[in-house]
Design a protein around this motif. Sequence first.
Motif, mmCIF file in Angstrom:
data_model
loop_
_atom_site.group_PDB
_atom_site.id
_atom_site.type_symbol
_atom_site.label_atom_id
_atom_site.label_comp_id
_atom_site.label_asym_id
_atom_site.label_seq_id
_atom_site.Cartn_x
_atom_site.Cartn_y
_atom_site.Cartn_z
ATOM 1 N N LEU A 45 10.881 -2.559 4.675
ATOM 2 C CA LEU A 45 10.764 -1.194 3.899
ATOM 3 C C LEU A 45 12.479 -1.295 3.181
ATOM 4 O O LEU A 45 12.269 -0.884 1.807
ATOM 5 N N GLY A 46 13.306 -1.466 3.830
ATOM 6 C CA GLY A 46 14.761 -1.488 2.909
ATOM 7 C C GLY A 46 14.739 -2.526 1.810
ATOM 8 O O GLY A 46 15.240 -2.218 0.879
ATOM 9 N N LEU A 47 14.072 -3.743 1.819
ATOM 10 C CA LEU A 47 14.197 -4.676 1.033
ATOM 11 C C LEU A 47 13.419 -4.326 -0.057
ATOM 12 O O LEU A 47 13.702 -4.433 -1.404
ATOM 13 N N ALA A 48 12.206 -3.404 0.238
ATOM 14 C CA ALA A 48 11.336 -3.058 -0.896
ATOM 15 C C ALA A 48 12.088 -2.130 -1.633
ATOM 16 O O ALA A 48 12.005 -2.034 -2.940
ATOM 17 N N ALA A 49 12.618 -1.179 -1.009
ATOM 18 C CA ALA A 49 13.481 -0.090 -1.801
ATOM 19 C C ALA A 49 14.768 -0.557 -2.507
ATOM 20 O O ALA A 49 15.067 -0.301 -3.747
ATOM 21 N N ALA A 50 15.353 -1.608 -1.845
ATOM 22 C CA ALA A 50 16.410 -2.190 -2.504
ATOM 23 C C ALA A 50 15.981 -2.819 -3.797
ATOM 24 O O ALA A 50 16.665 -3.066 -4.994
ATOM 25 N N ARG A 78 0.861 -1.150 0.014
ATOM 26 C CA ARG A 78 0.117 0.046 0.090
ATOM 27 C C ARG A 78 0.788 1.277 -0.062
ATOM 28 O O ARG A 78 0.477 2.363 -0.804
ATOM 29 N N ALA A 79 1.857 1.307 0.836
ATOM 30 C CA ALA A 79 2.897 2.390 0.866
ATOM 31 C C ALA A 79 3.350 2.579 -0.632
ATOM 32 O O ALA A 79 3.622 3.853 -0.922
ATOM 33 N N PHE A 80 3.811 1.512 -1.131
ATOM 34 C CA PHE A 80 4.443 1.698 -2.655
ATOM 35 C C PHE A 80 3.575 2.349 -3.532
ATOM 36 O O PHE A 80 3.688 3.457 -4.395
ATOM 37 N N PHE A 81 2.149 2.087 -3.600
ATOM 38 C CA PHE A 81 1.098 2.523 -4.507
ATOM 39 C C PHE A 81 0.833 3.977 -3.993
ATOM 40 O O PHE A 81 0.572 4.841 -5.076
ATOM 41 N N PRO A 120 15.108 -1.681 -13.873
ATOM 42 C CA PRO A 120 15.402 -0.814 -14.812
ATOM 43 C C PRO A 120 14.460 0.314 -14.844
ATOM 44 O O PRO A 120 13.034 -0.063 -15.086
ATOM 45 N N GLY A 121 14.555 1.595 -14.894
ATOM 46 C CA GLY A 121 13.464 2.604 -14.969
ATOM 47 C C GLY A 121 13.051 2.763 -13.558
ATOM 48 O O GLY A 121 13.085 3.918 -13.076
ATOM 49 N N LEU A 122 12.571 2.046 -12.732
ATOM 50 C CA LEU A 122 12.200 2.236 -11.523
ATOM 51 C C LEU A 122 13.369 2.511 -10.250
ATOM 52 O O LEU A 122 13.170 3.409 -9.669
ATOM 53 N N ASN A 123 14.606 2.110 -10.908
ATOM 54 C CA ASN A 123 15.639 2.448 -10.030
ATOM 55 C C ASN A 123 16.115 4.014 -10.258
ATOM 56 O O ASN A 123 16.757 4.557 -8.897
ATOM 57 N N LEU A 124 15.521 4.544 -11.144
ATOM 58 C CA LEU A 124 15.726 6.198 -11.199
ATOM 59 C C LEU A 124 14.676 6.718 -10.176
ATOM 60 O O LEU A 124 14.938 7.813 -9.680
ATOM 61 N N LEU A 125 13.727 6.113 -9.849
ATOM 62 C CA LEU A 125 12.603 6.780 -9.007
ATOM 63 C C LEU A 125 12.747 6.274 -7.758
ATOM 64 O O LEU A 125 12.291 6.736 -6.598
ATOM 65 N N ALA A 126 13.654 5.161 -7.439
ATOM 66 C CA ALA A 126 13.707 4.445 -6.088
ATOM 67 C C ALA A 126 14.143 5.487 -5.196
ATOM 68 O O ALA A 126 13.617 5.159 -4.053
ATOM 69 N N PRO A 127 15.043 6.288 -5.045
ATOM 70 C CA PRO A 127 15.119 7.098 -3.904
ATOM 71 C C PRO A 127 14.118 7.909 -3.457
ATOM 72 O O PRO A 127 13.787 7.990 -2.270
ATOM 73 N N VAL A 128 13.369 8.615 -4.463
ATOM 74 C CA VAL A 128 12.097 9.503 -4.056
ATOM 75 C C VAL A 128 11.027 8.550 -3.492
ATOM 76 O O VAL A 128 10.418 8.752 -2.427
ATOM 77 N N LEU A 129 10.681 7.209 -4.357
ATOM 78 C CA LEU A 129 9.721 6.439 -3.863
ATOM 79 C C LEU A 129 10.136 5.940 -2.422
ATOM 80 O O LEU A 129 9.168 5.696 -1.574
#
Length: 225
Positions: free
Chosen positions: A190-195, A3-6, A201-210
Amino acid sequence: MIRAFFLSLGQLGDPAIRRVLIHSLAVTFAIFAAAGVVLWWSVRAALAQWTGAQAGTWSAALTVVIEVLALWLAFRAVAIAVVGVFADDIVAAVEARHYPQALASARPVPIGRGMAMGLGSATRVIAINLILLPVYVVLLVTGVGTAAAFLLVNAWLLSRDLGDMVAARHMDRAAMRRWRKATGPGRFLLGLAAAALFVVPGLNLLAPVLGASMATHFFHRRRQA
């Protein structure tokens, strides 16, 4: 966490978050571009000294190899460090939309502290991954061992970095240490989801902000529980 991701994905269009995304990506790629230029000149000079001749093709090829390896090892570190400087804007935007009651107790994180936290994060990531590099190489024979180890190690590192971005707005250092101890397993997820986002590819550019946005949801949902 799903839910936090979406919720985080749905807020990427927020002007404040979009501004941080653009600025952080620009700074991150500028850092790697500058490092690439310095690296190319350094490799070119070293090869010229060793071989006694200009080695343009070889220096370019070696620079590309080193830069790709550096991107693999350091992109997460640099990206999180850069986002750490702007993280307060992300957290404030998420809190304003989803947790307005938290704004009353929030204290904006000074840019100096944000930079110090970002630098500490980058230093930990680079140092620990370099120390574990021989382990990653040995695990290559397993096929998936290197990726799994890299994911777990960086999940552990991200669990602290992302959590601190939010907790720093609401807690002093002593309270943050107690909060880390009390939320270890949840922060690891949380860290596992972000990692995991960093390897897509593609999402890795958004990963820090997400990741910073997801950490905000995690922090406040835990406080409300």
